[in-house]
Design a protein around this motif. Structure first.
Motif, mmCIF file in Angstrom:
data_model
loop_
_atom_site.group_PDB
_atom_site.id
_atom_site.type_symbol
_atom_site.label_atom_id
_atom_site.label_comp_id
_atom_site.label_asym_id
_atom_site.label_seq_id
_atom_site.Cartn_x
_atom_site.Cartn_y
_atom_site.Cartn_z
ATOM 1 N N VAL A 142 0.834 -1.202 0.000
ATOM 2 C CA VAL A 142 0.000 0.000 0.000
ATOM 3 C C VAL A 142 0.867 1.250 0.000
ATOM 4 N N ASN A 143 1.889 1.270 0.816
ATOM 5 C CA ASN A 143 2.740 2.456 0.881
ATOM 6 C C ASN A 143 3.555 2.654 -0.391
ATOM 7 N N ALA A 144 3.912 1.573 -1.064
ATOM 8 C CA ALA A 144 4.581 1.699 -2.356
ATOM 9 C C ALA A 144 3.642 2.341 -3.372
ATOM 10 N N ALA A 145 2.367 1.966 -3.327
ATOM 11 C CA ALA A 145 1.389 2.577 -4.226
ATOM 12 C C ALA A 145 1.206 4.057 -3.911
ATOM 13 N N ARG A 146 1.162 4.399 -2.630
ATOM 14 C CA ARG A 146 0.946 5.779 -2.210
ATOM 15 C C ARG A 146 2.163 6.671 -2.475
ATOM 16 N N GLY A 160 -8.976 7.904 -14.285
ATOM 17 C CA GLY A 160 -9.012 9.206 -14.937
ATOM 18 C C GLY A 160 -8.780 10.373 -14.010
ATOM 19 N N GLN A 161 -8.746 10.125 -12.725
ATOM 20 C CA GLN A 161 -8.438 11.175 -11.760
ATOM 21 C C GLN A 161 -7.028 10.962 -11.235
ATOM 22 N N MET A 162 -6.176 11.962 -11.459
ATOM 23 C CA MET A 162 -4.809 11.852 -10.976
ATOM 24 C C MET A 162 -4.774 12.106 -9.475
ATOM 25 N N MET A 163 -4.228 11.151 -8.768
ATOM 26 C CA MET A 163 -4.084 11.250 -7.319
ATOM 27 C C MET A 163 -2.605 11.470 -7.016
ATOM 28 N N PRO A 164 -2.267 12.518 -6.274
ATOM 29 C CA PRO A 164 -0.855 12.775 -5.975
ATOM 30 C C PRO A 164 -0.299 11.759 -4.993
ATOM 31 N N ALA A 165 1.020 11.672 -4.957
ATOM 32 C CA ALA A 165 1.667 10.860 -3.931
ATOM 33 C C ALA A 165 1.295 11.409 -2.555
ATOM 34 N N VAL A 166 1.125 10.493 -1.606
ATOM 35 C CA VAL A 166 0.693 10.873 -0.254
ATOM 36 C C VAL A 166 1.563 10.159 0.769
ATOM 37 N N PRO A 167 1.574 10.642 2.024
ATOM 38 C CA PRO A 167 2.432 10.029 3.043
ATOM 39 C C PRO A 167 2.084 8.567 3.309
ATOM 40 N N ALA A 168 3.067 7.848 3.791
ATOM 41 C CA ALA A 168 2.880 6.435 4.132
ATOM 42 C C ALA A 168 1.915 6.282 5.303
ATOM 43 N N GLY A 195 -12.618 4.043 5.924
ATOM 44 C CA GLY A 195 -12.925 3.496 4.607
ATOM 45 C C GLY A 195 -12.594 2.023 4.563
ATOM 46 N N GLU A 196 -13.194 1.309 3.633
ATOM 47 C CA GLU A 196 -12.983 -0.138 3.540
ATOM 48 C C GLU A 196 -12.941 -0.577 2.085
ATOM 49 N N ASN A 197 -11.986 -1.424 1.744
ATOM 50 C CA ASN A 197 -11.959 -2.151 0.479
ATOM 51 C C ASN A 197 -12.138 -3.628 0.774
ATOM 52 N N ILE A 198 -12.950 -4.305 -0.013
ATOM 53 C CA ILE A 198 -13.061 -5.760 0.107
ATOM 54 C C ILE A 198 -12.854 -6.398 -1.259
ATOM 55 N N ALA A 199 -12.463 -7.646 -1.242
ATOM 56 C CA ALA A 199 -12.260 -8.408 -2.467
ATOM 57 C C ALA A 199 -12.420 -9.876 -2.153
ATOM 58 N N ALA A 200 -12.636 -10.675 -3.196
ATOM 59 C CA ALA A 200 -12.785 -12.116 -2.996
ATOM 60 C C ALA A 200 -12.304 -12.855 -4.229
ATOM 61 N N GLY A 201 -11.589 -13.924 -4.015
ATOM 62 C CA GLY A 201 -11.169 -14.800 -5.094
ATOM 63 C C GLY A 201 -9.728 -14.637 -5.541
ATOM 64 N N HIS A 209 -11.501 1.910 -5.392
ATOM 65 C CA HIS A 209 -10.544 1.272 -4.491
ATOM 66 C C HIS A 209 -9.199 1.989 -4.532
ATOM 67 N N CYS A 210 -8.798 2.350 -5.744
ATOM 68 C CA CYS A 210 -7.546 3.076 -5.936
ATOM 69 C C CYS A 210 -7.571 4.390 -5.151
ATOM 70 N N LYS A 211 -8.695 5.095 -5.202
ATOM 71 C CA LYS A 211 -8.809 6.364 -4.475
ATOM 72 C C LYS A 211 -8.734 6.148 -2.970
ATOM 73 N N ASN A 212 -9.307 5.057 -2.495
ATOM 74 C CA ASN A 212 -9.170 4.731 -1.072
ATOM 75 C C ASN A 212 -7.707 4.540 -0.696
ATOM 76 N N ILE A 213 -6.993 3.748 -1.490
ATOM 77 C CA ILE A 213 -5.594 3.467 -1.209
ATOM 78 C C ILE A 213 -4.765 4.750 -1.261
ATOM 79 N N MET A 214 -5.118 5.669 -2.157
ATOM 80 C CA MET A 214 -4.339 6.890 -2.370
ATOM 81 C C MET A 214 -4.835 8.074 -1.546
ATOM 82 N N SER A 215 -5.842 7.894 -0.737
ATOM 83 C CA SER A 215 -6.443 9.024 -0.032
ATOM 84 C C SER A 215 -5.539 9.573 1.063
#
Length: 215
Positions: free
Chosen positions: A87-91, A99-107, A156-162, A179-185
């Motif tokens: 997650v922190n590598a993504a952030r 289509g929405q550019m999300m800036p880098a954010v703190p770990a 916030g919450e992300n869920i996934a299965a499989g 989900h991407c926006k959650n991770i980058m928020s």
């Protein structure tokens, strides 16, 4: 493997994605569940200010004993380390989230109360064979976090299965705008996560990420 409907729940902050592999600019307000076979992802259950009576337990707390895994047994710290690192590598870099550019954010930092909230939900989904942000008793992500004694200002919450491994589930989440926006928020400063496996359940493995900022 066929990807089913993509559901993004939003109670405040995040607009969701819709069904059938396409996009839907309307936000879902319910905890709809998916049916069928294959890989599914769903998130987020974002909540704003805390109006409830949760006890003061913000900050990083380690007294819940580590991540719990496929059979409800304690999992090694490797899962937490690897998930947080992913997650922190993504952030750490700017990212296009649908289509929405999300800036880098703190770990983020890991919080074991948030991990436990994630484990409770992944366990229930795996053991009772459902897939939804709405829990067995009708609870929402913010309720599960409050139940762990975490005093939050944003959840916030992300869920996934499989998805069979962490790399696959992160790839799925990052390719999904909500989900991407959650991770980058930048609204979140802490996280916890869990995956639980039950070979008898429809999707076998159920993933939950929980993000929050303490009060």
């Amino acid at each position: 493997m066929r990807t089913l409907s993509l559901l993004i729940l939003s109670t405040l902050l995040v607009t969701g994605c819709g069904s059938g592999g396409g996009s839907d600019d309307g936000a879902a307000t319910g905890g709809d569940s998916n049916s069928g076979s294959g890989t599914v992802i769903s998130g987020d259950g974002s909540s704003g200010s805390n109006n409830g009576g949760s006890s003061d337990n913000g900050g990083n707390s380690g007294n819940n004993g580590g991540d719990s895994g496929s059979n409800g047994d304690p999992q090694s710290g490797d899962f937490a380390d690897q998930m947080l690192a992913a997650v922190n590598a993504a952030r750490a870099q700017a990212r296009d989230c649908g289509g929405q550019m999300m800036p880098a954010v703190p770990a983020l930092t890991w919080d074991y109360s948030l991990e436990q909230a994630a484990f409770v939900h992944s366990s229930n989904m795996a053991n009772y064979n459902f897939f939804s942000h709405t829990g067995l008793n009708g609870d929402q992500p913010s309720d599960r976090v409050s139940d762990q004694g975490y005093s939050w200002s944003t959840v916030g919450e992300n869920i996934a299965a499989g998805q069979k491994d962490l790399a696959s589930v992160m790839d799925s989440w990052l390719k999904s705008p909500g989900h991407c926006k959650n991770i980058m928020s930048a609204n979140y400063t802490q996280m916890g996560a869990s995956s639980v496996t039950n070979s008898s359940a429809q999707y076998s493995i159920y993933w939950t990420q929980v993000f929050a900022r303490p009060r």
